[in-house]
Design a protein around this motif. Structure first.
Motif, PDB file in Angstrom:
ATOM      1  N   THR A  77      11.806   2.569  -3.649  1.00  0.00           N
ATOM      2  CA  THR A  77      11.059   3.017  -2.467  1.00  0.00           C
ATOM      3  C   THR A  77      10.587   1.771  -1.713  1.00  0.00           C
ATOM      4  OG1 THR A  77       8.985   3.113  -3.677  1.00  0.00           O
ATOM      5  CG2 THR A  77      10.276   5.151  -3.574  1.00  0.00           C
ATOM      6  N   ILE A  78       9.993   1.978  -0.558  1.00  0.00           N
ATOM      7  CA  ILE A  78       9.743   0.849   0.342  1.00  0.00           C
ATOM      8  C   ILE A  78       8.411   0.153   0.070  1.00  0.00           C
ATOM      9  CG2 ILE A  78       9.671   0.175   2.792  1.00  0.00           C
ATOM     10  CD1 ILE A  78      12.408   1.155   1.725  1.00  0.00           C
ATOM     11  N   GLY A  79       7.547   0.758  -0.700  1.00  0.00           N
ATOM     12  CA  GLY A  79       6.333   0.017  -1.077  1.00  0.00           C
ATOM     13  C   GLY A  79       5.108   0.887  -1.234  1.00  0.00           C
ATOM     14  N   SER A  80       4.720   1.572  -0.164  1.00  0.00           N
ATOM     15  CA  SER A  80       3.455   2.297  -0.260  1.00  0.00           C
ATOM     16  C   SER A  80       3.668   3.725  -0.749  1.00  0.00           C
ATOM     17  CB  SER A  80       2.766   2.320   1.105  1.00  0.00           C
ATOM     18  OG  SER A  80       3.613   2.871   2.075  1.00  0.00           O
ATOM     19  N   PHE A  81       2.664   4.214  -1.503  1.00  0.00           N
ATOM     20  CA  PHE A  81       2.575   5.624  -1.854  1.00  0.00           C
ATOM     21  C   PHE A  81       1.355   6.192  -1.137  1.00  0.00           C
ATOM     22  CE2 PHE A  81       5.590   4.705  -5.362  1.00  0.00           C
ATOM     23  CZ  PHE A  81       6.504   5.697  -5.016  1.00  0.00           C
TER      24      PHE A  81
ATOM     25  N   GLY B  43       2.688   0.552  -5.210  1.00  0.00           N
ATOM     26  CA  GLY B  43       2.183   1.615  -4.351  1.00  0.00           C
ATOM     27  C   GLY B  43       1.206   1.198  -3.265  1.00  0.00           C
ATOM     28  N   GLU B  44       0.765  -0.077  -3.292  1.00  0.00           N
ATOM     29  CA  GLU B  44      -0.085  -0.620  -2.214  1.00  0.00           C
ATOM     30  C   GLU B  44      -1.417   0.107  -2.028  1.00  0.00           C
ATOM     31  OE1 GLU B  44       2.144  -1.426   1.439  1.00  0.00           O
ATOM     32  OE2 GLU B  44       3.990  -1.725   0.296  1.00  0.00           O
ATOM     33  N   ALA B  45      -1.914   0.722  -3.090  1.00  0.00           N
ATOM     34  CA  ALA B  45      -3.201   1.435  -2.973  1.00  0.00           C
ATOM     35  C   ALA B  45      -4.294   0.515  -2.440  1.00  0.00           C
ATOM     36  CB  ALA B  45      -3.613   2.000  -4.333  1.00  0.00           C
TER      37      ALA B  45
ATOM     38  N   ILE C 286       9.772  -8.835   1.006  1.00  0.00           N
ATOM     39  CA  ILE C 286       8.996  -9.444   2.093  1.00  0.00           C
ATOM     40  C   ILE C 286       9.286  -8.631   3.344  1.00  0.00           C
ATOM     41  CG2 ILE C 286       8.498 -11.577   3.335  1.00  0.00           C
ATOM     42  CD1 ILE C 286       9.842 -13.109   1.010  1.00  0.00           C
ATOM     43  N   ASP C 287       8.346  -7.798   3.743  1.00  0.00           N
ATOM     44  CA  ASP C 287       8.575  -6.878   4.857  1.00  0.00           C
ATOM     45  C   ASP C 287       8.575  -7.613   6.190  1.00  0.00           C
ATOM     46  OD1 ASP C 287       8.639  -4.493   3.363  1.00  0.00           O
ATOM     47  OD2 ASP C 287       6.459  -4.433   3.261  1.00  0.00           O
ATOM     48  N   GLU C 288       9.552  -7.323   7.028  1.00  0.00           N
ATOM     49  CA  GLU C 288       9.564  -7.871   8.388  1.00  0.00           C
ATOM     50  C   GLU C 288       9.852  -6.786   9.430  1.00  0.00           C
ATOM     51  OE1 GLU C 288       8.220 -10.406   9.406  1.00  0.00           O
ATOM     52  OE2 GLU C 288       8.901 -12.286   8.526  1.00  0.00           O
TER      53      GLU C 288
ATOM     54  N   THR D 250      14.067  -7.460   1.750  1.00  0.00           N
ATOM     55  CA  THR D 250      13.273  -7.364   2.968  1.00  0.00           C
ATOM     56  C   THR D 250      13.401  -5.941   3.482  1.00  0.00           C
ATOM     57  OG1 THR D 250      12.709  -8.351   5.104  1.00  0.00           O
ATOM     58  CG2 THR D 250      15.053  -8.072   4.640  1.00  0.00           C
ATOM     59  N   HIS D 251      12.510  -5.584   4.405  1.00  0.00           N
ATOM     60  CA  HIS D 251      12.541  -4.225   4.950  1.00  0.00           C
ATOM     61  C   HIS D 251      12.241  -4.280   6.438  1.00  0.00           C
ATOM     62  CE1 HIS D 251      11.674  -0.045   5.724  1.00  0.00           C
ATOM     63  NE2 HIS D 251      10.486  -0.395   6.178  1.00  0.00           N
ATOM     64  N   MET D 252      12.978  -3.460   7.187  1.00  0.00           N
ATOM     65  CA  MET D 252      12.733  -3.342   8.630  1.00  0.00           C
ATOM     66  C   MET D 252      12.849  -1.884   9.018  1.00  0.00           C
ATOM     67  SD  MET D 252      15.083  -6.361  10.026  1.00  0.00           S
ATOM     68  CE  MET D 252      15.021  -7.913   9.176  1.00  0.00           C
ATOM     69  N   CYS D 253      12.110  -1.498  10.053  1.00  0.00           N
ATOM     70  CA  CYS D 253      12.219  -0.107  10.473  1.00  0.00           C
ATOM     71  C   CYS D 253      12.058  -0.009  11.992  1.00  0.00           C
ATOM     72  CB  CYS D 253      11.181   0.744   9.761  1.00  0.00           C
ATOM     73  SG  CYS D 253       9.549   0.059   9.708  1.00  0.00           S
ATOM     74  N   TYR D 254      12.192   1.169  12.516  1.00  0.00           N
ATOM     75  CA  TYR D 254      12.054   1.444  13.960  1.00  0.00           C
ATOM     76  C   TYR D 254      12.871   0.495  14.807  1.00  0.00           C
ATOM     77  CZ  TYR D 254       7.680   3.459  12.354  1.00  0.00           C
ATOM     78  OH  TYR D 254       6.743   4.159  11.696  1.00  0.00           O
TER      79      TYR D 254
ATOM     80  N   ASP E 209      13.358   5.929   4.215  1.00  0.00           N
ATOM     81  CA  ASP E 209      13.373   5.103   5.425  1.00  0.00           C
ATOM     82  C   ASP E 209      12.290   4.037   5.479  1.00  0.00           C
ATOM     83  OD1 ASP E 209      15.478   5.783   6.984  1.00  0.00           O
ATOM     84  OD2 ASP E 209      14.446   7.377   8.066  1.00  0.00           O
ATOM     85  N   CYS E 210      11.124   4.366   4.940  1.00  0.00           N
ATOM     86  CA  CYS E 210       9.976   3.465   5.106  1.00  0.00           C
ATOM     87  C   CYS E 210       8.951   3.821   4.032  1.00  0.00           C
ATOM     88  CB  CYS E 210       9.397   3.633   6.521  1.00  0.00           C
ATOM     89  SG  CYS E 210       8.164   2.385   6.959  1.00  0.00           S
ATOM     90  N   GLY E 211       7.774   3.189   4.107  1.00  0.00           N
ATOM     91  CA  GLY E 211       6.717   3.441   3.131  1.00  0.00           C
ATOM     92  C   GLY E 211       6.183   4.863   3.244  1.00  0.00           C
ATOM     93  N   LEU E 212       5.532   5.310   2.172  1.00  0.00           N
ATOM     94  CA  LEU E 212       5.140   6.723   2.070  1.00  0.00           C
ATOM     95  C   LEU E 212       3.636   6.924   2.204  1.00  0.00           C
ATOM     96  CD1 LEU E 212       7.601   7.286  -0.884  1.00  0.00           C
ATOM     97  CD2 LEU E 212       7.810   8.309   1.392  1.00  0.00           C
TER      98      LEU E 212
HETATM   99  N1  GLN Z   1       5.832  -2.007   2.395  1.00  0.00           N
HETATM  100  C1  GLN Z   1       5.315  -1.307   3.535  1.00  0.00           C
HETATM  101  C2  GLN Z   1       5.042   0.142   3.165  1.00  0.00           C
HETATM  102  O1  GLN Z   1       5.764   0.675   2.399  1.00  0.00           O
HETATM  103  C3  GLN Z   1       6.264  -1.376   4.700  1.00  0.00           C
HETATM  104  C4  GLN Z   1       5.678  -0.745   5.937  1.00  0.00           C
HETATM  105  C5  GLN Z   1       6.511  -0.903   7.189  1.00  0.00           C
HETATM  106  O2  GLN Z   1       7.675  -1.091   7.160  1.00  0.00           O
HETATM  107  N2  GLN Z   1       5.913  -0.812   8.340  1.00  0.00           N
HETATM  108  O3  GLN Z   1       4.133   0.753   3.653  1.00  0.00           O
END
Ligand code: GLN
Ligand code: ZN
Length: 770
Positions: free
Chosen positions: A446-450, A499-501, A614-616, A656-660, A741-744
């Motif tokens: 998953t992308i990082g956050s729960f 999960g980035e709590a 490393i999110d960008e 790395t992660h990118m979105c939108y 697609d992205c964080g949750l």
């Molecule tokens: N790691 C972040 C998350 O999952 C990434 C957020 C983002 O791409 N804007 O929330």
């Protein structure tokens, strides 16, 4: 005669009154009249501030209940037909329907009517800012008609104050340019002939109401325009010039140099031209020489995009040069609308006394205009104290040991040339990582956050208020992390996240722990509608006094034998979402942040973390408005990422992660980042985005998002399998990852577990079939 004015002003209010009134209205708690009364109070308060600063006009028409482009869509009567309005609905109801989507009727539970409610207008970034506007939709059937009641009422409010209004509108060519053609191949520029008569009528109505000056914003003059759009500007303004001879039209450009449009901008037959002398200082004198003498030149000399106090001496010197060239017809203004800065900063409760003195929000910028005008009028003595205070504040900032850290500069100077390179090429790393990680084919992650649950937010708020001590807060967060880890294990995910709590926000969390950043209590800037952000202030050399995430990651990894991804925000995203210093190049600031993240990456590896993301997400939005500057930006941006990512061994996997984003035009740069794995948003484009990666032969591993996290809907595994098969057509199967697609963080746990369960099942089916 020297005049001062602003191109636009923040709307949201010092206490975010507009936000709260809007949200109450949407919840049905206050009626339209109450909402409108709040809006009118804010407008009046903001006009008074402009008057107190001695501006010659107050800006009218810059205010909007949601967005100024959406307001224009109503003003020009071009609400898209797909909303099905019949004209009997109150305008405000239609306005919010366009902004937020609209139910066609009150659906009863399971009413089964089959009607799909019209989606809100698309939202997109306003040039290179973090403000989002609603995108007008154009097609062959688009017609325009004038609905000026609201605007004229606002003009009336200003006149009643009494104040002298200057009406601010987006110009016709930018309005068309910023919209989109609903049907592929439809040329929206063809609508100009239909649109111009409505502008003409409006100018007449405004003149009849006593408006003597209208500012028409044509920020597209700062873009690379082809001949057709340039020609459109010529013909549009030739026509408007004949419409209303008594009224002064001020053509405004901002955010970007005029370059090949400079001659055109100086030629257009209007009463005056506003240029952004902060973003394009090198063009100012050229414009001053070329613009016909009888026209007004408005110089945007105060930075409307940043929060630092201006160098008034330098500004005065520049303005005097312009005066010399042109004589009296000089107007002075901020570079662009003040929408993009907080309303007031100098008394912000969260900023320390030293730093506060360096700052200027919209109100403080108005005061700078007041001082500049006095000084230019030859009344310098009367503002000598203000000029001295400003000078002293700038000097204090320049000399402050909080700004310059010798160790940071030294480290950058001593950075070896290969610091932005991994030890081995990808193929070698990939092998080492496979041996270490032992992941199955099509690994899931998953992308990082729960979900940021109510309990998490309550615990953080209690901690910030001092009601929860640090140990208790840490324990509460560890409980959340443990919960997230166990749920992921139960689901059978292959690479886990903590999960980035503990994170409020992906930039603020790091900024709070780094030297060189400060935070405001009230420095809100509108992002869209009622949504505001409070960007960190990056004021000094960046350094990392201690590890920022290692304890959380170590704790999470200790709970499971599966690999745990470390989770960091990249240097460009931190840069992009902060107000950054104006005393050094953005590229240098990015490098400093990169070094801090690099140290964190090294520490995570040291702590036994085998994969680090490393999110960008913001790398694309940092692209300059002019193509010619893209390569330079992408060069330093990708270098900063690699510096952050490269201190690790071959067998440590960098994600790395990118979105939108649209990626296709920057694929070489994305490849140049050389992350071992990239996860991207693709589900909403039905994997079409991935085609570019395929034909570009993107060399490393990719996790195309297999479901959209923006909706609570739980997708079935069949849908995901279909997307994955589509992905496998363009990306070799042994390089594919499976992830959302992205964080949750904005979702609820029941949806998340249901969706991830389907996702893991989809992965199993795919493996079985392979
Ligand atoms: N790691 C972040 C998350 O999952 C990434 C957020 C983002 O791409 N804007 O929330
Ligand atoms: Zn994302």
């Amino acid at each position: 005669m020297i005049k001062t004015h602003v191109l636009g002003f923040p709307r949201i209010g010092a206490q975010r009154e507009l936000k709260f009134a809007l949200e109450r209205h949407w919840r049905g708690e206050i009626d339209t009249d109450t909402l409108e009364a709040t809006a009118a109070r804010l407008r009046a308060a903001h006009w008074r501030l402009q008057q107190q600063a001695g501006l010659d006009f107050v800006a009218v028409g810059d205010f909007a209940l949601y967005d100024h482009v959406a307001s224009l869509i109503q003003l020009f009567g071009c609400e898209p037909a797909r909303f099905g309005f019949d004209g009997s609905e109150p305008p405000l109801q239609r306005y919010f329907a366009m902004a937020r989507g609209a139910p066609t009727h009150a659906h009863a539970e399971g009413c089964g009517c089959g009607a799909t409610d019209p989606q809100a207008l698309e939202m997109t970034k306003w040039f290179d800012t973090n403000y989002h506007y609603l995108v007008p939709e154009f097609d062959e059937a688009t017609a325009f008609s004038l609905h000026a009641e609201r605007l004229l009422a606002e003009v009336g409010e200003a006149i009643a104050l009494p104040a002298s209004p200057k009406v601010v509108l987006l110009g016709p060519v930018s309005f068309l340019h910023l919209g989109k053609s609903k049907v592929a191949g439809f040329d929206r520029l063809g609508l100009l002939e239909r649109l111009l008569p409505v502008y003409e009528q409006l100018l007449l109505r405004l003149a009849a109401r006593g408006v003597t000056c209208v500012q028409l914003d044509e920020p597209v003059l700062g873009l690379d325009l082809d001949e057709r759009w340039q020609q459109a500007l010529r013909s549009a303004y030739a026509r408007l010039a004949t419409a209303e001879p008594q009224q002064q039209l001020l053509l405004a450009t901002y955010f970007s140099p005029l370059q090949q449009n400079l001659a055109l901008a100086c030629e257009l037959p209007v009463g005056g031209l506003h240029v952004d002398a902060v973003r394009a200082p090198e063009e100012l004198l050229d414009v001053a020489r070329r613009l016909p003498r009888e026209r007004v030149l408005s110089v945007g000399i105060i930075d409307g995009r940043n929060v630092w106090r201006a160098d008034l001496d330098a500004a005065l010197a520049r303005l005097r040069e312009v005066l010399e060239l042109r004589g009296g017809r000089l107007w002075v203004a901020p570079s662009c609308s003040l929408l993009h800065v907080p309303l007031r900063l100098r008394d912000d409760a969260a900023v320390d006394g030293e730093l506060r003195l360096w700052l200027a929000g919209a109100e403080e910028k108005l005061d700078e205009l007041r001082v500049l005008k006095r000084a230019l009028w030859g009344d310098e003595a009367s503002v000598a104290a203000e000029l001295a205070a400003s000078r002293a504040a700038r000097a204090a900032r320049a000399a402050s040991p909080r700004v310059r850290r010798v160790a940071v500069a030294e480290r950058l100077r001593a950075l070896p040339a290969e610091a932005d390179r991994r030890a081995s090429p990808f193929a070698v790393r990939q092998q080492a990582q496979r041996e270490r990680l032992q992941l199955p084919a099509f690994p899931t992650t998953t992308i990082g956050s729960f979900p940021q649950t109510a309990e998490i937010r309550a615990a953080r708020a209690a901690f910030k208020r001092g009601e929860l001590d640090e140990a208790a807060y840490r324990e509460a967060m560890q409980r959340e992390i443990a919960l997230a880890v166990h749920r992921q294990e139960e689901l059978g995910l292959d690479m886990l996240v903590h999960g980035e709590a503990e994170r409020n926000d992906m930039v603020e969390y790091f900024g709070e722990q780094l030297d060189g950043f400060a935070f405001t209590a009230n420095g809100w800037v509108q992002s869209y509608g009622s949504r505001c952000v409070k960007p960190p202030l990056l004021y000094g050399d960046v350094a990392r006094p201690r590890a920022m995430t290692v304890e959380w990651s170590r704790y999470a990894q200790g709970l499971t034998p599966r690999p745990m991804k470390g989770m960091l925000t990249g240097p460009i995203t931190i840069l992009q979402w902060s107000f950054v210093r104006d005393d050094q190049a953005r590229a240098d600031t990015a490098l400093q942040i990169a070094l801090a993240i690099r140290d964190e990456v090294a520490d995570l590896e040291q702590a036994g973390i085998a994969a680090i993301q490393i999110d960008e997400p913001a790398i694309r939005e940092g692209l300059p408005l002019r193509r010619a500057q893209w390569d330079a930006y992408l060069g330093w941006a990708t270098c900063a990422f690699r510096i952050a990512a490269s201190p690790v061994r071959d067998d440590t996997q960098i994600h790395t992660h990118m979105c939108y984003a649209e990626f296709n035009d920057i694929l070489p740069a994305i490849a140049a980042m050389d992350a071992d794995v990239i996860t991207i948003e693709t589900s909403r484009s039905d994997m079409e985005l991935l085609r570019g990666f395929g034909s570009f032969r993107y060399p490393n591993e990719i996790g195309p998002g297999v479901y959209d996290i923006h909706s609570p809907r739980v997708p079935g595994r069949g849908e995901m399998l279909r997307l994955l098969r589509k992905a496998a057509e363009v990306i070799p199967a042994d390089r594919l990852w499976i992830n959302p697609d992205c964080g949750l963080k904005t979702r609820q746990w029941p949806e998340v577990t249901a969706a991830l369960k389907e996702m893991v099942e989809a992965a199993r089916e795919l493996r079985a079939a392979a």
